[in-house]
Write an enzyme that holds these catalytic residues in place. Structure first.
Site, PDB file in Angstrom:
ATOM      1  N   TRP A   1     -37.524  32.830 -22.362  1.00  0.00           N
ATOM      2  CA  TRP A   1     -36.769  31.614 -22.730  1.00  0.00           C
ATOM      3  C   TRP A   1     -36.132  30.990 -21.491  1.00  0.00           C
ATOM      4  CZ3 TRP A   1     -36.053  28.254 -26.598  1.00  0.00           C
ATOM      5  CH2 TRP A   1     -36.520  28.589 -27.871  1.00  0.00           C
TER       6      TRP A   1
ATOM      7  N   TRP B   1     -27.306  24.214 -25.354  1.00  0.00           N
ATOM      8  CA  TRP B   1     -26.415  23.297 -26.084  1.00  0.00           C
ATOM      9  C   TRP B   1     -27.231  22.267 -26.845  1.00  0.00           C
ATOM     10  CZ3 TRP B   1     -21.436  23.102 -27.571  1.00  0.00           C
ATOM     11  CH2 TRP B   1     -20.582  24.070 -27.044  1.00  0.00           C
TER      12      TRP B   1
ATOM     13  N   GLU C   1     -37.234  37.183 -24.278  1.00  0.00           N
ATOM     14  CA  GLU C   1     -35.974  36.442 -24.049  1.00  0.00           C
ATOM     15  C   GLU C   1     -35.905  35.957 -22.612  1.00  0.00           C
ATOM     16  OE1 GLU C   1     -33.892  35.461 -26.455  1.00  0.00           O
ATOM     17  OE2 GLU C   1     -35.339  36.452 -27.750  1.00  0.00           O
TER      18      GLU C   1
ATOM     19  N   TRP D   1     -22.004  17.374 -27.805  1.00  0.00           N
ATOM     20  CA  TRP D   1     -22.404  18.649 -27.193  1.00  0.00           C
ATOM     21  C   TRP D   1     -22.104  18.694 -25.690  1.00  0.00           C
ATOM     22  CZ3 TRP D   1     -25.904  18.397 -23.232  1.00  0.00           C
ATOM     23  CH2 TRP D   1     -26.759  17.292 -23.170  1.00  0.00           C
TER      24      TRP D   1
ATOM     25  N   ASN E   1     -24.763  36.046 -27.274  1.00  0.00           N
ATOM     26  CA  ASN E   1     -25.634  34.918 -27.605  1.00  0.00           C
ATOM     27  C   ASN E   1     -25.429  34.385 -29.024  1.00  0.00           C
ATOM     28  OD1 ASN E   1     -27.930  33.089 -27.165  1.00  0.00           O
ATOM     29  ND2 ASN E   1     -28.912  34.384 -28.704  1.00  0.00           N
TER      30      ASN E   1
ATOM     31  N   TRP F   1     -20.823  10.396 -32.593  1.00  0.00           N
ATOM     32  CA  TRP F   1     -19.832  11.412 -32.213  1.00  0.00           C
ATOM     33  C   TRP F   1     -18.434  10.860 -32.417  1.00  0.00           C
ATOM     34  CZ3 TRP F   1     -22.176  15.796 -31.798  1.00  0.00           C
ATOM     35  CH2 TRP F   1     -23.455  15.870 -31.248  1.00  0.00           C
TER      36      TRP F   1
HETATM   37  P1  FAD Z   1     -30.379  39.591 -23.263  1.00  0.00           P
HETATM   38  O1  FAD Z   1     -30.537  39.507 -24.730  1.00  0.00           O
HETATM   39  O2  FAD Z   1     -30.303  40.926 -22.654  1.00  0.00           O
HETATM   40  O3  FAD Z   1     -31.596  38.762 -22.649  1.00  0.00           O
HETATM   41  C1  FAD Z   1     -32.134  39.003 -21.356  1.00  0.00           C
HETATM   42  C2  FAD Z   1     -32.153  37.749 -20.538  1.00  0.00           C
HETATM   43  O4  FAD Z   1     -32.972  36.763 -21.143  1.00  0.00           O
HETATM   44  C3  FAD Z   1     -30.793  37.088 -20.371  1.00  0.00           C
HETATM   45  O5  FAD Z   1     -30.038  37.700 -19.365  1.00  0.00           O
HETATM   46  C4  FAD Z   1     -31.168  35.656 -20.067  1.00  0.00           C
HETATM   47  O6  FAD Z   1     -31.506  35.481 -18.715  1.00  0.00           O
HETATM   48  C5  FAD Z   1     -32.427  35.464 -20.901  1.00  0.00           C
HETATM   49  N1  FAD Z   1     -32.075  34.833 -22.175  1.00  0.00           N
HETATM   50  C6  FAD Z   1     -31.705  35.435 -23.326  1.00  0.00           C
HETATM   51  N2  FAD Z   1     -31.475  34.507 -24.289  1.00  0.00           N
HETATM   52  C7  FAD Z   1     -31.698  33.305 -23.725  1.00  0.00           C
HETATM   53  C8  FAD Z   1     -31.648  31.972 -24.194  1.00  0.00           C
HETATM   54  N3  FAD Z   1     -31.304  31.641 -25.451  1.00  0.00           N
HETATM   55  N4  FAD Z   1     -31.944  30.985 -23.317  1.00  0.00           N
HETATM   56  C9  FAD Z   1     -32.296  31.266 -22.056  1.00  0.00           C
HETATM   57  N5  FAD Z   1     -32.372  32.502 -21.564  1.00  0.00           N
HETATM   58  C10 FAD Z   1     -32.087  33.508 -22.380  1.00  0.00           C
HETATM   59  N6  FAD Z   1     -27.793  31.746 -20.749  1.00  0.00           N
HETATM   60  C11 FAD Z   1     -27.633  31.682 -19.435  1.00  0.00           C
HETATM   61  O7  FAD Z   1     -28.217  32.494 -18.706  1.00  0.00           O
HETATM   62  N7  FAD Z   1     -26.815  30.728 -18.859  1.00  0.00           N
HETATM   63  C12 FAD Z   1     -26.148  29.825 -19.603  1.00  0.00           C
HETATM   64  O8  FAD Z   1     -25.452  28.981 -19.053  1.00  0.00           O
HETATM   65  C13 FAD Z   1     -26.276  29.891 -21.018  1.00  0.00           C
HETATM   66  N8  FAD Z   1     -25.591  29.034 -21.830  1.00  0.00           N
HETATM   67  C14 FAD Z   1     -25.761  29.105 -23.204  1.00  0.00           C
HETATM   68  C15 FAD Z   1     -25.084  28.205 -24.030  1.00  0.00           C
HETATM   69  C16 FAD Z   1     -25.249  28.235 -25.417  1.00  0.00           C
HETATM   70  C17 FAD Z   1     -24.546  27.248 -26.290  1.00  0.00           C
HETATM   71  C18 FAD Z   1     -26.099  29.212 -25.977  1.00  0.00           C
HETATM   72  C19 FAD Z   1     -26.328  29.266 -27.475  1.00  0.00           C
HETATM   73  C20 FAD Z   1     -26.782  30.112 -25.169  1.00  0.00           C
HETATM   74  C21 FAD Z   1     -26.620  30.073 -23.778  1.00  0.00           C
HETATM   75  N9  FAD Z   1     -27.303  30.973 -22.937  1.00  0.00           N
HETATM   76  C22 FAD Z   1     -27.147  30.890 -21.568  1.00  0.00           C
HETATM   77  C23 FAD Z   1     -28.328  31.886 -23.471  1.00  0.00           C
HETATM   78  C24 FAD Z   1     -27.856  33.283 -23.883  1.00  0.00           C
HETATM   79  O9  FAD Z   1     -26.738  33.202 -24.712  1.00  0.00           O
HETATM   80  C25 FAD Z   1     -27.551  34.205 -22.703  1.00  0.00           C
HETATM   81  O10 FAD Z   1     -28.605  34.177 -21.786  1.00  0.00           O
HETATM   82  C26 FAD Z   1     -27.353  35.631 -23.206  1.00  0.00           C
HETATM   83  O11 FAD Z   1     -26.271  35.686 -24.092  1.00  0.00           O
HETATM   84  C27 FAD Z   1     -27.121  36.552 -22.043  1.00  0.00           C
HETATM   85  O12 FAD Z   1     -26.857  37.853 -22.492  1.00  0.00           O
HETATM   86  P2  FAD Z   1     -27.792  39.050 -22.075  1.00  0.00           P
HETATM   87  O13 FAD Z   1     -28.065  38.988 -20.624  1.00  0.00           O
HETATM   88  O14 FAD Z   1     -27.168  40.281 -22.620  1.00  0.00           O
HETATM   89  O15 FAD Z   1     -29.127  38.690 -22.884  1.00  0.00           O
END
Ligand code: FAD
Length: 458
Positions: free
Chosen positions: A281, A386, A278, A363, A345, A309
């Protein structure tokens, strides 16, 4: 003879541990001026949102304490980097400026111009690799192109040398004579009238110390079950480290090595790989941003430019923003976001899908709202995700995959704990009726998508 100082310019790296620019400055041996520039003037830089400003304030305060305990001071200045940085160099007589790299289009251009002009003036200028596991230009397809799909990207990243070991935090920093600093309170980063940040204060302790506590608690309490529970919003199953990475209170190198070192049981090791994927990502999205700097304003897939849109629908948009759509999982998520500055997420995907596909709102409108409300909002991950939900992004979910928020709740919030936590009035007359018919709006979204299939090229 007094030695000319080294300036360390901090940006998305508000930490003393594993900070290559700071580390190199300490190695150089001259006195060090550590400074943060609040640049709300340079053209092309995206102004941070309200929740991010709250985080920034507290993270800078914590960083100032960390520096002070090591003999240094955090110098704060405000203004356009290309004006303020040369001014500070002149004022301090600095002979070198060090910083860690950032990846947005406008910031890279600013940094490149500053580097060139410092060197013209015979001031050393060095930038360092600090905030991604691998620099975007080092992970490429076999024929030297950027990856557009995550799985091969991650495979290629894993095939590279292991990310370097983190640098230790310097024990002492020779701060020399610090130049004048702005007062953090004068920057007005905190909300006052009204003060809406109560929920943020309850939820977070910004700063490096709070970040490390969170990382260790995640490894101890949740890592083992990360994969099986990471999609359940009522369970404390994920790390919540996203704002720590956004502001650089932790580096991905620290997370990478600490998680792997501390994962000892077979279950922890297996889940560590899933968790670090993750984090991968995040690298991937920064890669996309690096090669496609207009990520927040333009469809990554130009075929979506013809998407019909609907014109801004104020009533529906406000209901979504305020968590009053009458669709419980969506409303729970939007209220969690408003209160805590983050959203789970899975629920980010559901709420974004609802806005884009059931309300047919562009979006970019949703991205803006998240940008303002998230404490982890960043230039790569917010727009990339997004666009992923919209179907217009890199390695995106296909447009026709439209989340049904009722089925999503049945699957991921079976006990309804998450929904009832955020919507106390659920099941009473105070809770609104749905603002759209999910089935009908789903069909309308699919019809709209036909336009992209028919007319979109690229
Ligand atoms: P964990 O599951 O613990 O993951 C560990 C780390 O991996 C996260 O802290 C993050 O840095 C990274 N990560 C995890 N999932 C993603 C992902 N899909 N994309 C990129 N990195 C990821 N994340 C942001 O950091 N900033 C944002 O502005 C952001 N906007 C989002 C908008 C939308 C519409 C969606 C669907 C997702 C977005 N995310 C964003 C991705 C993700 O939702 C969050 O990173 C995640 O919820 C953070 O929670 P966590 O630290 O507990 O994640």
């Amino acid at each position: 003879m007094t030695e000319t100082p080294t300036l360390v310019w901090l940006r998305d790296d508000l930490r003393v541990g594993d900070n290559p620019a700071l580390h190199a400055a300490v190695e150089r041996g001259h006195p060090i001026v550590v400074f943060y520039l609040h640049d709300d003037e340079s053209e092309g830089l995206r102004a941070i949102g309200g929740a991010s400003a709250w985080w920034l304030h507290h993270s800078l305060a914590a960083l100032a304490d960390e520096l002070e305990s090591r003999g240094s001071t955090l110098v704060l200045r405000r203004g356009a980097a290309e004006k303020e940085l040369p001014r500070l160099v002149k004022e301090t007589g600095a002979s070198a400026v060090y910083w860690n790299r950032r990846y947005g289009g406008a910031s890279r251009e600013i940094d490149a111009r500053i580097k060139a002009s410092l060197r013209d003036d015979e001031v050393e200028a060095h930038s360092f690799h600090a905030n991604l596991l691998h620099e975007p230009w080092t992970v490429q397809t076999g024929d030297g192109r950027p990856f557009r799909v995550f799985t091969p990207f991650w495979k290629a990243s894993l095939a590279k040398d292991d990310p370097r070991e983190p640098y230790p935090a310097p024990k002492k920093i020779d701060g020399g004579t610090a130049p004048a600093s702005d007062s953090l309170d004068d920057w007005g980063l905190l909300p006052t009238a009204p003060d809406w940040a109560g929920g943020l204060r309850e939820t977070w302790t910004p700063g490096e110390e709070g970040a490390w506590k969170q990382l260790d608690a995640f490894i101890d309490d949740s890592l083992e079950d990360y994969e099986s529970h990471r999609d359940e919003p009522a369970v404390d199953a994920t790390s919540r480290l996203s704002p720590r990475l956004r502001w650089g209170e932790l580096s991905p190198f620290q997370i990478w090595h600490h998680v792997r070192a501390r994962a000892t049981t077979a279950a922890q090791k297996k889940n560590a790989s899933a968790f670090l994927r993750e984090v991968g990502w995040r690298d991937f999205n920064y890669n996309i941003l690096f090669h496609f700097p207009d990520l927040a304003s333009k469809n990554f897939r130009p075929s979506f430019d013809v998407f019909p849109w609907e014109k801004p629908k104020k009533r529906e948009l406000e209901a979504w923003q305020e968590g009053r759509t009458g669709i419980p999982l969506v409303d729970a998520g939007m209220r969690e976001l408003w209160h805590t500055g983050v959203m789970h997420n899975r629920i980010r995907m559901v709420t974004a899908s609802f806005l884009i596909k059931n309300l047919l709102i562009d979006w970019r409108v949703g991205e803006e709202w998240f940008w303002d409300c998230l404490v982890d909002a960043d230039e790569a991950n917010n727009p990339a995700n997004w666009q992923w939900v919209a179907g217009s992004g890199a390695d995106a979910a296909p447009y026709f995959r439209i989340f049904n928020p009722v089925l999503q709740a049945d699957k991921f919030d079976k006990s309804r704990r998450y929904q009832s936590k955020w919507i106390p009035e659920l099941g009473t007359d105070d809770y609104p009726e749905p603002i759209v018919d999910l089935k009908k709006s789903r069909q309308e979204a699919l019809d709209a998508y036909e336009v992209v299939k028919r007319e979109g090229n690229g």
